[in-house]
Design a protein around this motif. Structure first.
Motif, PDB file in Angstrom:
ATOM      1  N   HIS A  32       2.590  34.142  37.939  1.00  0.00           N
ATOM      2  CA  HIS A  32       1.628  33.569  37.005  1.00  0.00           C
ATOM      3  C   HIS A  32       2.271  33.239  35.654  1.00  0.00           C
ATOM      4  CE1 HIS A  32       1.380  38.003  36.664  1.00  0.00           C
ATOM      5  NE2 HIS A  32       1.319  37.766  35.372  1.00  0.00           N
ATOM      6  N   LEU A  33       3.153  34.111  35.153  1.00  0.00           N
ATOM      7  CA  LEU A  33       3.810  33.839  33.876  1.00  0.00           C
ATOM      8  C   LEU A  33       4.718  32.630  33.991  1.00  0.00           C
ATOM      9  CD1 LEU A  33       4.583  34.468  30.957  1.00  0.00           C
ATOM     10  CD2 LEU A  33       6.284  36.084  31.827  1.00  0.00           C
ATOM     11  N   ASN A  34       5.426  32.517  35.097  1.00  0.00           N
ATOM     12  CA  ASN A  34       6.361  31.412  35.260  1.00  0.00           C
ATOM     13  C   ASN A  34       5.657  30.073  35.408  1.00  0.00           C
ATOM     14  OD1 ASN A  34       8.425  33.232  35.045  1.00  0.00           O
ATOM     15  ND2 ASN A  34       8.863  33.329  37.231  1.00  0.00           N
ATOM     16  N   TYR A  35       4.402  30.088  35.888  1.00  0.00           N
ATOM     17  CA  TYR A  35       3.630  28.841  35.905  1.00  0.00           C
ATOM     18  C   TYR A  35       3.520  28.283  34.489  1.00  0.00           C
ATOM     19  CZ  TYR A  35       1.896  29.754  40.691  1.00  0.00           C
ATOM     20  OH  TYR A  35       1.781  29.967  42.041  1.00  0.00           O
ATOM     21  N   ILE A  36       3.234  29.171  33.558  1.00  0.00           N
ATOM     22  CA  ILE A  36       3.068  28.749  32.167  1.00  0.00           C
ATOM     23  C   ILE A  36       4.406  28.284  31.588  1.00  0.00           C
ATOM     24  CG2 ILE A  36       2.259  29.445  29.876  1.00  0.00           C
ATOM     25  CD1 ILE A  36       0.568  31.601  31.313  1.00  0.00           C
ATOM     26  N   LEU A  37       5.491  28.964  31.968  1.00  0.00           N
ATOM     27  CA  LEU A  37       6.815  28.558  31.486  1.00  0.00           C
ATOM     28  C   LEU A  37       7.206  27.191  32.047  1.00  0.00           C
ATOM     29  CD1 LEU A  37       8.805  31.925  31.670  1.00  0.00           C
ATOM     30  CD2 LEU A  37       7.714  30.858  29.686  1.00  0.00           C
ATOM     31  N   VAL A  38       6.825  26.911  33.301  1.00  0.00           N
ATOM     32  CA  VAL A  38       7.093  25.592  33.874  1.00  0.00           C
ATOM     33  C   VAL A  38       6.250  24.539  33.166  1.00  0.00           C
ATOM     34  CG1 VAL A  38       6.833  24.176  35.953  1.00  0.00           C
ATOM     35  CG2 VAL A  38       7.850  26.440  36.115  1.00  0.00           C
ATOM     36  N   ASN A  39       5.015  24.895  32.842  1.00  0.00           N
ATOM     37  CA  ASN A  39       4.163  23.987  32.059  1.00  0.00           C
ATOM     38  C   ASN A  39       4.829  23.652  30.729  1.00  0.00           C
ATOM     39  OD1 ASN A  39       1.412  22.699  31.802  1.00  0.00           O
ATOM     40  ND2 ASN A  39       1.337  24.030  29.998  1.00  0.00           N
ATOM     41  N   LEU A  40       5.415  24.658  30.109  1.00  0.00           N
ATOM     42  CA  LEU A  40       6.158  24.460  28.859  1.00  0.00           C
ATOM     43  C   LEU A  40       7.352  23.537  29.092  1.00  0.00           C
ATOM     44  CD1 LEU A  40       6.683  25.262  25.866  1.00  0.00           C
ATOM     45  CD2 LEU A  40       7.949  27.235  26.742  1.00  0.00           C
ATOM     46  N   ALA A  41       8.042  23.709  30.218  1.00  0.00           N
ATOM     47  CA  ALA A  41       9.204  22.877  30.529  1.00  0.00           C
ATOM     48  C   ALA A  41       8.797  21.417  30.736  1.00  0.00           C
ATOM     49  CB  ALA A  41       9.914  23.407  31.775  1.00  0.00           C
ATOM     50  N   VAL A  42       7.645  21.191  31.380  1.00  0.00           N
ATOM     51  CA  VAL A  42       7.150  19.819  31.587  1.00  0.00           C
ATOM     52  C   VAL A  42       6.855  19.160  30.244  1.00  0.00           C
ATOM     53  CG1 VAL A  42       5.263  18.431  32.520  1.00  0.00           C
ATOM     54  CG2 VAL A  42       6.230  20.288  33.887  1.00  0.00           C
ATOM     55  N   ALA A  43       6.221  19.912  29.348  1.00  0.00           N
ATOM     56  CA  ALA A  43       5.921  19.380  28.010  1.00  0.00           C
ATOM     57  C   ALA A  43       7.210  19.082  27.247  1.00  0.00           C
ATOM     58  CB  ALA A  43       5.064  20.381  27.236  1.00  0.00           C
ATOM     59  N   ASN A  44       8.174  19.989  27.322  1.00  0.00           N
ATOM     60  CA  ASN A  44       9.463  19.771  26.657  1.00  0.00           C
ATOM     61  C   ASN A  44      10.173  18.542  27.215  1.00  0.00           C
ATOM     62  OD1 ASN A  44       9.217  22.029  25.002  1.00  0.00           O
ATOM     63  ND2 ASN A  44      10.191  23.391  26.480  1.00  0.00           N
ATOM     64  N   LEU A  45      10.058  18.358  28.533  1.00  0.00           N
ATOM     65  CA  LEU A  45      10.694  17.214  29.185  1.00  0.00           C
ATOM     66  C   LEU A  45      10.082  15.909  28.684  1.00  0.00           C
ATOM     67  CD1 LEU A  45      12.833  16.544  31.337  1.00  0.00           C
ATOM     68  CD2 LEU A  45      11.007  16.590  33.049  1.00  0.00           C
ATOM     69  N   LEU A  46       8.778  15.907  28.503  1.00  0.00           N
ATOM     70  CA  LEU A  46       8.099  14.721  27.981  1.00  0.00           C
ATOM     71  C   LEU A  46       8.609  14.375  26.584  1.00  0.00           C
ATOM     72  CD1 LEU A  46       5.801  12.688  28.592  1.00  0.00           C
ATOM     73  CD2 LEU A  46       4.234  14.282  27.458  1.00  0.00           C
ATOM     74  N   VAL A  47       8.791  15.393  25.757  1.00  0.00           N
ATOM     75  CA  VAL A  47       9.261  15.174  24.389  1.00  0.00           C
ATOM     76  C   VAL A  47      10.706  14.667  24.394  1.00  0.00           C
ATOM     77  CG1 VAL A  47       9.827  16.291  22.195  1.00  0.00           C
ATOM     78  CG2 VAL A  47       7.697  16.858  23.367  1.00  0.00           C
ATOM     79  N   SER A  48      11.567  15.274  25.218  1.00  0.00           N
ATOM     80  CA  SER A  48      12.978  14.887  25.218  1.00  0.00           C
ATOM     81  C   SER A  48      13.200  13.504  25.822  1.00  0.00           C
ATOM     82  CB  SER A  48      13.825  15.938  25.948  1.00  0.00           C
ATOM     83  OG  SER A  48      13.501  15.994  27.323  1.00  0.00           O
ATOM     84  N   VAL A  49      12.512  13.211  26.931  1.00  0.00           N
ATOM     85  CA  VAL A  49      12.724  11.930  27.614  1.00  0.00           C
ATOM     86  C   VAL A  49      12.136  10.773  26.809  1.00  0.00           C
ATOM     87  CG1 VAL A  49      12.096  10.569  29.650  1.00  0.00           C
ATOM     88  CG2 VAL A  49      12.904  12.911  29.921  1.00  0.00           C
ATOM     89  N   VAL A  50      10.914  10.956  26.317  1.00  0.00           N
ATOM     90  CA  VAL A  50      10.270   9.867  25.579  1.00  0.00           C
ATOM     91  C   VAL A  50      10.689   9.871  24.109  1.00  0.00           C
ATOM     92  CG1 VAL A  50       8.070   8.871  24.853  1.00  0.00           C
ATOM     93  CG2 VAL A  50       8.292   9.861  27.135  1.00  0.00           C
ATOM     94  N   GLY A  51      10.492  11.001  23.440  1.00  0.00           N
ATOM     95  CA  GLY A  51      10.726  11.048  22.004  1.00  0.00           C
ATOM     96  C   GLY A  51      12.181  10.986  21.604  1.00  0.00           C
TER      97      GLY A  51
END
Length: 351
Positions: free
Chosen positions: A77-96
């Protein structure tokens, strides 16, 4: 450099210097290099920094997501949230970060006004998901370790609901500028885009939107993080005191204290400069400020795509072990994480 008060501003950008010409498009950040804001070395240095964030941030977060897909033992369950964080970070790095890197290299926002709105929205969305994910991680640790709800068990369904919550709240924060409450325009050195916190244009109600962002998307998550980790440290110190002879308990207490300090510092480094500078501009209309300094908070927030996973993912021994194995560097024998160890020793805390 002062805002042009009383002057009709263009819809898609803001000219941060006094003008002696009626042709304000002559300095448009979508058409010409913004050399009036800084020298070429400054732009190229920022391009290099954004390239580093793009390459490293994209690599780390893709590795985190891929590792979770490959190893079933990481799907807690904790790692689900960490993966969610990774997806958000990926959006920022790839687009921004990628967009900013290209624009800094050309010294103006080469992709045009529509792309500016898209980039501003996507980066704000990813940033808000990342920010709320940090608060959710803290909240989850508080529920599991401090047990404020007694024997309540935080299950995968709860983790999924928390991830959905972060995206819903992020959309609430990032959609308004697309519909007239504030707007997305080039910021800082005009090579990346974000909400308009420069102008006093009453048409967009920029001040109220900045105050909303500061309260809803900075103050509330930050308060949550401070409260939850503060309670966690109290429980850990109680556990360490009750098991003073246990070397493992004392070690876990030190590890968690270090982890909490790093998490809070990381949060502040990511978001405090951006939130503080935006709030300062709103409350000091007409005061001069250097656009090069205005660029720094934006870069710090984008850099969160790198140091968020370093703190949250690589502090987790399970993740670190699986990533090393995935890269062919061994380390497959480590099964426990710091947070799992903490959960064990915290059983002496409140039930």
């Amino acid at each position: 450099m002062r805002a042009n008060r009383g002057m009709e501003l263009p819809e898609d950008f803001w000219i941060p210097v006094p003008l002696d010409t009626n042709n304000i498009t002559s300095l448009s950040p979508f058409l010409v290099p913004q050399d009036h804001l800084g020298n070429s070395a400054t732009f190229y240095a920022m391009a290099g920094f954004m390239f580093f964030i793009f390459v490293v941030g994209t690599g780390i977060n893709i590795l985190t997501i891929g590792c979770t897909i490959q190893y079933k033992k990481l799907r807690s369950h904790l790692n689900y949230i960490l993966v969610n964080l990774a997806v958000a970070n990926l959006l920022v790095s790839v687009v921004g970060s990628f967009t900013a890197c290209c624009s800094f290299a050309f010294r103006y926002f080469i992709f045009g006004a529509l792309a500016c709105k898209i980039e501003g929205f996507m980066v704000t969305l990813g940033g808000m998901v990342s920010l709320w994910s940090l608060a959710v991680v803290a909240f989850e640790r508080w529920l599991v370790i401090c047990k404020p709800l007694g024997n309540f068990i935080f299950k995968p369904d709860h983790a999924v609901a928390c991830c959905v919550f972060t995206w819903v709240f992020a959309l609430i924060a990032s959609l308004p500028p697309l519909f007239g409450w504030s707007r997305y325009i080039p910021e800082g050195l005009q090579c990346s885009c974000g909400p308009d916190w420069y102008t006093t244009n009453n048409k967009y109600n920029n001040e109220s939107y900045v105050i909303f962002l500061f309260g809803f998307c900075f103050a509330v998550p930050f308060t949550t993080i401070i409260f939850c980790y503060g309670q966690l440290l109290i429980v850990m110190k109680m556990a360490a005191k009750a098991q003073a002879e246990s070397v493992s308990t004392q070690k876990a207490e030190k590890e968690v204290t270090k982890m909490v300090v790093l998490m809070v510092i990381g949060f502040l480094v990511c978001w405090l400069p951006y939130a503080s500078f935006a709030l300062w501009v709103v409350n000091n209309r007409g005061q001069p400020f250097d656009l090069r300094l205005a660029t720094i908070p934006s870069c710090f927030s984008k850099a969160s795509a790198v140091y968020n996973p370093v703190i949250y993912i690589f502090f987790n021994k399970q993740f670190r072990s699986c990533i090393m194995t995935m890269l062919g560097m061994g380390g497959g024998g480590e099964e426990s994480s710091t947070t799992q160890s903490v959960t064990e020793v915290s059983k002496v805390g409140p039930a």
